[in-house]
Design a protein around this motif. Structure first.
Motif, PDB file in Angstrom:
ATOM      1  N   PHE A 156      44.234  33.810  23.889  1.00 40.44           N
ATOM      2  CA  PHE A 156      45.105  33.798  25.068  1.00 40.44           C
ATOM      3  C   PHE A 156      44.522  32.817  26.078  1.00 40.44           C
ATOM      4  N   ASP A 157      45.361  31.910  26.558  1.00 36.61           N
ATOM      5  CA  ASP A 157      44.906  30.961  27.568  1.00 36.61           C
ATOM      6  C   ASP A 157      44.750  31.644  28.916  1.00 36.61           C
ATOM      7  N   HIS A 158      45.576  32.663  29.162  1.00 37.11           N
ATOM      8  CA  HIS A 158      45.546  33.352  30.460  1.00 37.11           C
ATOM      9  C   HIS A 158      45.741  34.851  30.273  1.00 37.11           C
ATOM     10  N   ARG A 159      45.182  35.590  31.240  1.00 37.93           N
ATOM     11  CA  ARG A 159      45.401  37.037  31.297  1.00 37.93           C
ATOM     12  C   ARG A 159      45.913  37.373  32.699  1.00 37.93           C
ATOM     13  N   VAL A 160      46.975  38.146  32.767  1.00 35.63           N
ATOM     14  CA  VAL A 160      47.434  38.653  34.062  1.00 35.63           C
ATOM     15  C   VAL A 160      47.477  40.175  33.941  1.00 35.63           C
ATOM     16  N   ILE A 161      46.663  40.841  34.741  1.00 37.41           N
ATOM     17  CA  ILE A 161      46.525  42.297  34.660  1.00 37.41           C
ATOM     18  C   ILE A 161      46.917  42.888  36.009  1.00 37.41           C
ATOM     19  N   SER A 162      47.881  43.802  35.991  1.00 39.00           N
ATOM     20  CA  SER A 162      48.493  44.262  37.242  1.00 39.00           C
ATOM     21  C   SER A 162      47.481  44.816  38.239  1.00 39.00           C
ATOM     22  N   SER A 163      46.519  45.597  37.758  1.00 35.08           N
ATOM     23  CA  SER A 163      45.584  46.215  38.703  1.00 35.08           C
ATOM     24  C   SER A 163      44.715  45.168  39.399  1.00 35.08           C
ATOM     25  N   LYS A 164      44.621  43.988  38.823  1.00 32.28           N
ATOM     26  CA  LYS A 164      43.807  42.923  39.420  1.00 32.28           C
ATOM     27  C   LYS A 164      44.613  42.036  40.370  1.00 32.28           C
ATOM     28  N   ILE A 165      45.914  41.966  40.149  1.00 30.85           N
ATOM     29  CA  ILE A 165      46.732  41.104  41.020  1.00 30.85           C
ATOM     30  C   ILE A 165      47.490  41.910  42.071  1.00 30.85           C
ATOM     31  N   GLY A 166      47.504  43.243  41.932  1.00 35.33           N
ATOM     32  CA  GLY A 166      48.100  44.085  42.977  1.00 35.33           C
ATOM     33  C   GLY A 166      49.546  44.505  42.744  1.00 35.33           C
ATOM     34  N   TYR A 167      50.166  44.027  41.684  1.00 36.86           N
ATOM     35  CA  TYR A 167      51.579  44.360  41.418  1.00 36.86           C
ATOM     36  C   TYR A 167      51.767  44.720  39.958  1.00 36.86           C
ATOM     37  N   ARG A 168      52.568  45.780  39.750  1.00 37.47           N
ATOM     38  CA  ARG A 168      52.912  46.195  38.390  1.00 37.47           C
ATOM     39  C   ARG A 168      54.277  45.637  38.007  1.00 37.47           C
ATOM     40  N   LYS A 169      54.452  45.386  36.719  1.00 36.42           N
ATOM     41  CA  LYS A 169      55.807  45.127  36.228  1.00 36.42           C
ATOM     42  C   LYS A 169      56.651  46.364  36.525  1.00 36.42           C
ATOM     43  N   PRO A 170      57.892  46.317  36.922  1.00 30.10           N
ATOM     44  CA  PRO A 170      58.706  45.108  37.034  1.00 30.10           C
ATOM     45  C   PRO A 170      58.781  44.534  38.446  1.00 30.10           C
ATOM     46  N   HIS A 171      57.721  44.606  39.247  1.00 32.91           N
ATOM     47  CA  HIS A 171      57.739  43.971  40.569  1.00 32.91           C
ATOM     48  C   HIS A 171      57.908  42.460  40.373  1.00 32.91           C
ATOM     49  N   ARG A 172      58.800  41.880  41.158  1.00 34.40           N
ATOM     50  CA  ARG A 172      59.091  40.443  41.023  1.00 34.40           C
ATOM     51  C   ARG A 172      57.826  39.587  41.166  1.00 34.40           C
ATOM     52  N   ARG A 173      56.953  40.005  42.064  1.00 35.78           N
ATOM     53  CA  ARG A 173      55.737  39.224  42.324  1.00 35.78           C
ATOM     54  C   ARG A 173      54.859  39.120  41.070  1.00 35.78           C
ATOM     55  N   PHE A 174      54.882  40.164  40.261  1.00 36.57           N
ATOM     56  CA  PHE A 174      54.088  40.135  39.014  1.00 36.57           C
ATOM     57  C   PHE A 174      54.480  38.907  38.183  1.00 36.57           C
ATOM     58  N   TYR A 175      55.788  38.720  37.996  1.00 38.15           N
ATOM     59  CA  TYR A 175      56.252  37.616  37.128  1.00 38.15           C
ATOM     60  C   TYR A 175      56.014  36.263  37.797  1.00 38.15           C
ATOM     61  N   GLU A 176      56.139  36.232  39.125  1.00 39.46           N
ATOM     62  CA  GLU A 176      55.866  34.977  39.840  1.00 39.46           C
ATOM     63  C   GLU A 176      54.417  34.555  39.625  1.00 39.46           C
TER      64      GLU A 176
END
Ligand SMILES: O=C(O)COP(=O)(O)O
Length: 237
Positions: A156-176
């Protein structure tokens, strides 16, 4: 190759896909043993006499009770959520806190998980095509340790983990944040996952392409039955 309805999605007006974003749990990553078996066994070690069926019923009830509106998160919030779930499932254990800690630690262990057998092949094939590969999950920071311990992790080139970025799916900010991380536009990005709201409808609302992974789907648009169908989708688009 099974005949899934991927060819039915005409996206001639889209630019080529430059990134594929994979959900983790239920898509590329599966608990071994399954969640209910692990809860039942560890609960039993702590004195619970609940049947496996009852553990499963209580787990599903507690897990799905999470309000769809509570989509801001952190590792502390996730930790408390899992404490809440374990407390709801087991009211008959001797030491609830010890039971919770053992379960939390169990799911942090790489040996408690297996990757879908197609993951490595699919990620390698995407990498050879120069497609950005991202894993994007509502699981918490424990996912890092599981990925780090597997040969699949570096694919995987990238990892996006909700607890680290502050937003869970399906929050729009998560996908942004996923798009910012991948460096791609919504139209250049394909999501795939097993949860309709989190993995298909959420990203589709931003203009991403999105596939539901469901072994039982037949004829449904934007639904595939196996991970390798992603490669067919790329061929067709
Ligand atoms: O809620 C979870 O822990 C599962 O997370 P995921 O399906 O987004 O990987």
């Amino acid at each position: 190759m099974n005949q899934s309805p991927i060819g039915s999605t005409s996206v001639d007006d889209h630019p080529p896909l430059r990134a594929v974003v994979f959900d983790a749990v239920g898509t590329v990553l599966h608990p071994q043993p399954d969640v209910v078996t692990a809860y039942h066994e560890i609960g039993r070690q702590h004195g619970s006499s609940l049947s496996r069926d009852e553990v499963g019923r209580r787990f599903r009830e507690a897990f799905t009770s999470r309000a769809e509106t509570e989509l801001e998160t952190s590792d502390a919030i996730e930790y408390e959520f899992w404490r809440y779930v374990v407390g709801k499932v087991f009211r008959d254990v001797v030491d609830p806190e010890a039971c919770f800690r053992q379960l939390h630690e169990h799911f942090a262990q790489p040996t408690s998980w297996r990757f879908d057998s197609e993951t490595e092949r699919v990620l390698t094939a995407l990498g050879l095509r120069g497609v950005v590969r991202c894993i994007a999950s509502n699981f918490d920071a424990r996912l890092d340790g599981i990925l780090d311990a597997s040969p699949v992790g570096p694919l995987f080139d990238h990892r996006v983990i909700s607890s680290k970025i502050g937003y869970r799916k399906p929050h729009r900010r998560f996908y942004e944040i996923v798009l910012e991380t991948c460096g791609t536009t919504a139209a250049e990005t394909l999501f795939i996952g097993d949860e309709p709201a989190a993995d298909r409808e959420g990203p589709a609302q931003l203009g991403c392409r999105a596939l539901l992974l469901d072994p039982g789907c037949s004829g449904e648009e934007n639904c595939v039955t196996q991970l390798r169908d992603v490669l067919c989708f790329l061929e067709a688009n």
